[in-house]
Design a protein around this motif. Structure first.
Motif, PDB file in Angstrom:
ATOM      1  N   TRP A 141       9.369   1.969 -14.245  1.00 18.20           N
ATOM      2  CA  TRP A 141      10.482   1.767 -13.305  1.00 18.20           C
ATOM      3  C   TRP A 141      10.804   0.280 -13.171  1.00 18.20           C
ATOM      4  N   LEU A 142       9.774  -0.568 -13.128  1.00 13.67           N
ATOM      5  CA  LEU A 142       9.997  -2.002 -12.953  1.00 13.67           C
ATOM      6  C   LEU A 142      10.706  -2.597 -14.171  1.00 13.67           C
ATOM      7  N   ILE A 143      10.301  -2.228 -15.373  1.00 16.68           N
ATOM      8  CA  ILE A 143      10.949  -2.754 -16.577  1.00 16.68           C
ATOM      9  C   ILE A 143      12.364  -2.206 -16.703  1.00 16.68           C
TER      10      ILE A 143
ATOM     11  N   ALA B  70       0.476   4.348 -12.099  1.00 10.91           N
ATOM     12  CA  ALA B  70       0.614   2.973 -12.588  1.00 10.91           C
ATOM     13  C   ALA B  70       1.659   2.881 -13.697  1.00 10.91           C
ATOM     14  N   TRP B  71       1.606   3.772 -14.665  1.00  7.78           N
ATOM     15  CA  TRP B  71       2.558   3.707 -15.769  1.00  7.78           C
ATOM     16  C   TRP B  71       3.969   4.075 -15.316  1.00  7.78           C
ATOM     17  N   SER B  72       4.083   4.968 -14.351  1.00 12.32           N
ATOM     18  CA  SER B  72       5.410   5.282 -13.833  1.00 12.32           C
ATOM     19  C   SER B  72       6.015   4.082 -13.109  1.00 12.32           C
ATOM     20  N   GLY B  73       5.209   3.389 -12.285  1.00  6.88           N
ATOM     21  CA  GLY B  73       5.713   2.205 -11.602  1.00  6.88           C
ATOM     22  C   GLY B  73       6.071   1.086 -12.565  1.00  6.88           C
TER      23      GLY B  73
ATOM     24  N   ARG C  23      13.786   9.384 -10.880  1.00  2.00           N
ATOM     25  CA  ARG C  23      13.416   8.422  -9.840  1.00  2.00           C
ATOM     26  C   ARG C  23      11.908   8.301  -9.666  1.00  2.00           C
ATOM     27  N   GLY C  24      11.143   9.150 -10.274  1.00  6.99           N
ATOM     28  CA  GLY C  24       9.700   9.073 -10.157  1.00  6.99           C
ATOM     29  C   GLY C  24       9.055  10.202 -10.929  1.00  6.99           C
ATOM     30  N   PHE C  25       7.740  10.083 -11.141  1.00  8.55           N
ATOM     31  CA  PHE C  25       7.030  11.105 -11.880  1.00  8.55           C
ATOM     32  C   PHE C  25       6.501  12.189 -10.960  1.00  8.55           C
ATOM     33  N   HIS C  26       6.543  11.993  -9.657  1.00 10.51           N
ATOM     34  CA  HIS C  26       5.941  12.884  -8.682  1.00 10.51           C
ATOM     35  C   HIS C  26       6.960  13.148  -7.584  1.00 10.51           C
ATOM     36  N   HIS C  27       6.905  14.367  -6.993  1.00  8.87           N
ATOM     37  CA  HIS C  27       7.899  14.678  -5.968  1.00  8.87           C
ATOM     38  C   HIS C  27       7.629  13.968  -4.654  1.00  8.87           C
ATOM     39  N   HIS C  28       6.505  13.231  -4.555  1.00  2.62           N
ATOM     40  CA  HIS C  28       6.240  12.412  -3.379  1.00  2.62           C
ATOM     41  C   HIS C  28       6.441  10.931  -3.672  1.00  2.62           C
ATOM     42  N   VAL C  29       7.130  10.597  -4.755  1.00  2.00           N
ATOM     43  CA  VAL C  29       7.490   9.225  -5.083  1.00  2.00           C
ATOM     44  C   VAL C  29       8.984   9.053  -4.899  1.00  2.00           C
ATOM     45  N   HIS C  30       9.371   8.087  -4.104  1.00  3.64           N
ATOM     46  CA  HIS C  30      10.780   7.809  -3.838  1.00  3.64           C
ATOM     47  C   HIS C  30      11.061   6.375  -4.292  1.00  3.64           C
ATOM     48  N   ALA C  31      11.890   6.252  -5.311  1.00  6.90           N
ATOM     49  CA  ALA C  31      12.169   4.947  -5.893  1.00  6.90           C
ATOM     50  C   ALA C  31      13.666   4.699  -5.898  1.00  6.90           C
ATOM     51  N   THR C  32      14.023   3.415  -5.857  1.00  7.86           N
ATOM     52  CA  THR C  32      15.436   3.039  -5.938  1.00  7.86           C
ATOM     53  C   THR C  32      15.981   3.432  -7.306  1.00  7.86           C
ATOM     54  N   PRO C  33      17.051   4.206  -7.354  1.00  6.21           N
ATOM     55  CA  PRO C  33      17.574   4.626  -8.669  1.00  6.21           C
ATOM     56  C   PRO C  33      18.152   3.450  -9.430  1.00  6.21           C
ATOM     57  N   LEU C  34      18.186   3.600 -10.749  1.00  4.20           N
ATOM     58  CA  LEU C  34      18.729   2.551 -11.605  1.00  4.20           C
ATOM     59  C   LEU C  34      20.240   2.523 -11.498  1.00  4.20           C
TER      60      LEU C  34
ATOM     61  N   TYR D 264       0.837  -1.202   0.000  1.00  3.71           N
ATOM     62  CA  TYR D 264       0.000   0.000   0.000  1.00  3.71           C
ATOM     63  C   TYR D 264       0.872   1.252   0.000  1.00  3.71           C
ATOM     64  N   ASN D 265       1.700   1.419   1.034  1.00  2.00           N
ATOM     65  CA  ASN D 265       2.594   2.579   1.061  1.00  2.00           C
ATOM     66  C   ASN D 265       3.730   2.402   0.049  1.00  2.00           C
ATOM     67  N   THR D 266       4.471   1.312   0.187  1.00  2.00           N
ATOM     68  CA  THR D 266       5.491   0.981  -0.806  1.00  2.00           C
ATOM     69  C   THR D 266       4.799   0.185  -1.903  1.00  2.00           C
ATOM     70  N   LEU D 267       4.513   0.839  -3.003  1.00  4.47           N
ATOM     71  CA  LEU D 267       3.707   0.208  -4.045  1.00  4.47           C
ATOM     72  C   LEU D 267       4.366  -1.055  -4.576  1.00  4.47           C
ATOM     73  N   LEU D 268       5.692  -1.033  -4.770  1.00  3.30           N
ATOM     74  CA  LEU D 268       6.420  -2.186  -5.287  1.00  3.30           C
ATOM     75  C   LEU D 268       7.676  -2.390  -4.462  1.00  3.30           C
ATOM     76  N   THR D 269       7.917  -3.620  -4.061  1.00  6.08           N
ATOM     77  CA  THR D 269       9.165  -4.034  -3.423  1.00  6.08           C
ATOM     78  C   THR D 269       9.684  -5.224  -4.205  1.00  6.08           C
TER      79      THR D 269
END
Length: 663
Positions: A393-395, A387-390, A630-641, A294-299
């Motif tokens: 990032w996953l691909i 959804a498309w941003s996640g 790292r994300g499409f929104h400034h409230h999205v924090h994702a592991t950098p590539l 929920y909070n972390t959309l993808l792990t």
């Protein structure tokens, strides 16, 4: 073998002109401004919507739905796949008002719009009939026998969410009327027809699409020049230039679009086809397993097949944290429900009055309805972008790590019973379905397979030994909670990270059993759990430096003194230029309070305020993570590539070290 990948790009009509002839012989072209183009496109969409609504209301009977569900016509011939042809075979044609002249190709679009709505109703009708036939004594708590009887009546592939929604709908009808509905058409009214034109049902006599260059396309379409055309002279060919978005590849094949109006603009949903090589479903040597949250959309975690039928997972977790966006969606959902409550109250008030609402209340109702539509659009757009941003990032993480397959857990048949209303609202805001579809689409383009695995037991079982996990607050706080997973075998990790390891192990262990359904979605239906070995991740250590000498055989070297920083207002040049303002004297009595200060120049004879120390300019906030990708929104924090050297094609990246397992 190649497959055709179809996507849809939303475009806005650009410059347009009307011609007196045909696309082969245009004749004299005349430019058409945006207002006139929107007006004429509105004539066409309103005409199609009116005719489709009338035809749908006529065919909304149990006899018509039975005939359409049978799949054959009156002579026993199989119905065509195209909807408008199937309706014509059955003899269902729209009723054109007297005096109107509508081309046959426009009537095809009307029939296609109606056929799609009726075919969806046939599927819902089959589910509704099965639930009514197996209606239990207590619909809120079905027994094992009730579920077995219901599954026997239901169509194949019906998920639990559909069963729950239809059960609630039938229970609400029974509570109002004291009986079960006699049929599907009594339970539901005819659906509203969208104000759009499915141009794909027509041929070259109504619409043509051709590409001009890499960034532009041309659409030829016949539009009415008056609201109620009475002859074919009231229909004219329009040449519309359509700018293409960057997502449409230069080699993509353009298909016939769908025309609609939105925010005073002519919108075109333009499908385009791309030929790609399908990714293999087995034989993978490196994979990514991703767990929903929920909070972390993808792990996610990177895994490889290990010795003796085991799986070796990396110790580094890849996270896509969208907690801020989820909270924003939750607030928007609450605001939408509040607006809907006010709208419903005013509508009931208007229905209870014979004279209707007063002008002030009517204006308030229009304002609330418009704001409700805007909030709904905001929720849809934000969820789709998330959804498309996640998925992107996953691909990208799969490419960066050299993985050729991504394993996701299948949540289509799982529910959260006993949850609160707030938690159900949060789950309804989830974008997992859109994200999974986006990941499949992007993975097909990038030659990365996206496969779903059974979800039951991924979070409750230990990836090391398979025993049941204890969910606690933290490693040092064993209070029952959800964040941390602990097992008696010594496994201690984040709950989502532990589930991602189990998902990757199920996918790699059952990859030889991967199958595709009718929609082309790959999945592993049988649960195969194998032990997961711990990864031996090298820890970077700083270079060894010689210890600093502390002997006193030589003088201590002098260090340069840091110059004192003084604010610009206190420099001698500023003090020298401040003489134009006379300094206050003791003979002048100033008002009560502190002496007024100038934040730029200090006047001689005054005291510097202690509330400011320097004249550093405040820089505005910059969204750095969005710029860094790292994300499409400034409230999205994702592991950098972490892109490694090598090609970005499928397969393992050359030079990528294998995941070392612990001895």
């Amino acid at each position: 073998m190649t497959v055709t990948l179809t996507a849809t790009a939303t475009c806005t009509a650009g410059a347009a002109q009307v011609v007196s002839g045909t696309p082969e012989k245009p004749g004299l072209p005349q430019p058409v401004n945006r207002r006139m183009l929107v007006e004429r496109a509105g004539f066409l969409t309103a005409l199609v919507q009116q005719l489709a609504s009338g035809l749908l209301a006529t065919a909304w009977t149990e006899q018509h739905l039975d005939q359409l569900a049978s799949g054959v016509d009156a002579e026993g011939r199989k119905l065509p796949a195209k909807g408008w042809m199937a309706l014509r075979r059955l003899g269902w044609t729209p009723l054109v008002p007297a005096g109107l002249r509508v081309p046959d190709r426009v009537l095809r679009a009307v029939g296609e719009e109606t056929a799609r709505a009726l075919r969806l109703a046939v599927h819902r009708r089959a589910v509704t009939a099965a639930i009514i036939a197996a209606w239990p004594a207590d619909p809120r708590c079905r027994t094992t026998d009730d579920w077995a009887l219901l599954r026997w009546h239901l169509p194949a592939g019906t998920d639990n969410a559909t069963i729950r929604n239809r059960t609630r709908q039938i229970a609400a009808f029974a509570a109002r009327h004291g009986r079960l509905p006699d049929g599907f058409t009594e339970l539901e009214n005819p659906p509203a027809v969208a104000a759009q034109v499915l141009l794909a049902a027509a041929d070259r006599q109504l619409v043509r699409v051709e590409r001009i260059d890499e960034v532009r396309a041309r659409l030829w379409v016949q539009l009415p020049t008056v609201p109620a055309p009475v002859s074919y002279r009231d229909w004219s060919w329009h040449d519309i230039i359509v700018p293409l978005p960057p997502t449409v590849a230069p080699a993509a094949k353009l298909c016939t679009p769908t025309l609609r109006l939105r925010d005073g603009k002519v919108r075109l949903d333009l499908p385009f086809e791309t030929t790609v090589e399908p990714a293999p479903l087995s034989g993978h040597r490196r994979a990514i397993g991703a767990d929903w949250g929920y909070n972390t959309l993808l792990t996610a975690v990177v895994a490889e097949p290990g010795p003796d039928g085991t799986v070796v997972c990396s110790g580094r977790a890849l996270r896509y944290d969208a907690a801020g966006v989820s909270r924003k969606l939750d607030r928007l959902r609450q605001h939408r429900e509040t607006l809907q409550t006010k709208v419903t109250h005013l509508e009931r008030l208007a229905a209870g009055r014979q004279s209707g609402l007063d002008p002030a209340s009517t204006a308030k109702l229009d304002l609330l309805q418009r704001e409700h539509r805007q909030v709904c659009a905001r929720i849809r757009n934000l969820g789709r972008a998330l959804a498309w941003s996640g998925a992107r990032w996953l691909i990208d993480q799969a490419h960066a790590t050299g993985a050729t397959v991504v394993y996701l857990e299948d949540l289509t048949s799982m529910e959260a019973p006993g949850s609160s209303k707030a938690w159900n609202r949060r789950l309804s805001n989830a974008t997992r379905g859109v994200l999974a579809d986006a990941a499949r689409h992007l993975g097909a383009r990038e030659h990365v397979a996206v496969v779903t695995v059974p979800a039951r037991g991924t979070s409750s079982g230990c990836p090391r030994c398979g025993n049941k996990l204890r969910h606690i607050q933290a490693p040092d706080n064993h209070k029952p909670a959800n964040p941390w997973a602990l097992c008696a075998c010594g496994h201690s990790a984040d709950r989502d990270f532990s589930a991602a390891q189990r998902i990757a192990a199920r996918g790699l262990a059952g990859q030889h059993r991967t199958t595709r359904n009718r929609a082309g979605q790959a999945s592993v239906r049988q649960t195969v759990d194998v032990p997961v070995q711990r990864a031996k991740t090298p820890t970077p250590r700083p270079a060894i430096r010689p210890a600093a000498s502390r002997d006193k055989h030589r003088p201590t070297p002098s260090r340069p003194r840091r110059p004192a920083r003084r604010a610009q207002g206190f420099t001698p040049a500023a003090l020298a230029t401040a003489g134009s303002r006379p300094a206050p004297t003791r003979a002048v009595q100033r008002p009560a309070g502190r002496t007024p200060q100038n934040l730029t120049v200090q006047v001689p004879g005054t005291t510097a305020s202690h509330t400011f120390s320097s004249n550093h300019t405040r820089t505005r906030h910059r969204v750095r993570w969005t710029v860094l990708g790292r994300g499409f929104h400034h409230h999205v924090h994702a592991t950098p590539l972490q892109q490694r050297a090598g090609t970005r094609g499928g397969g393992e990246t050359p030079g990528t070290p294998r995941i070392a397992r612990e001895n």
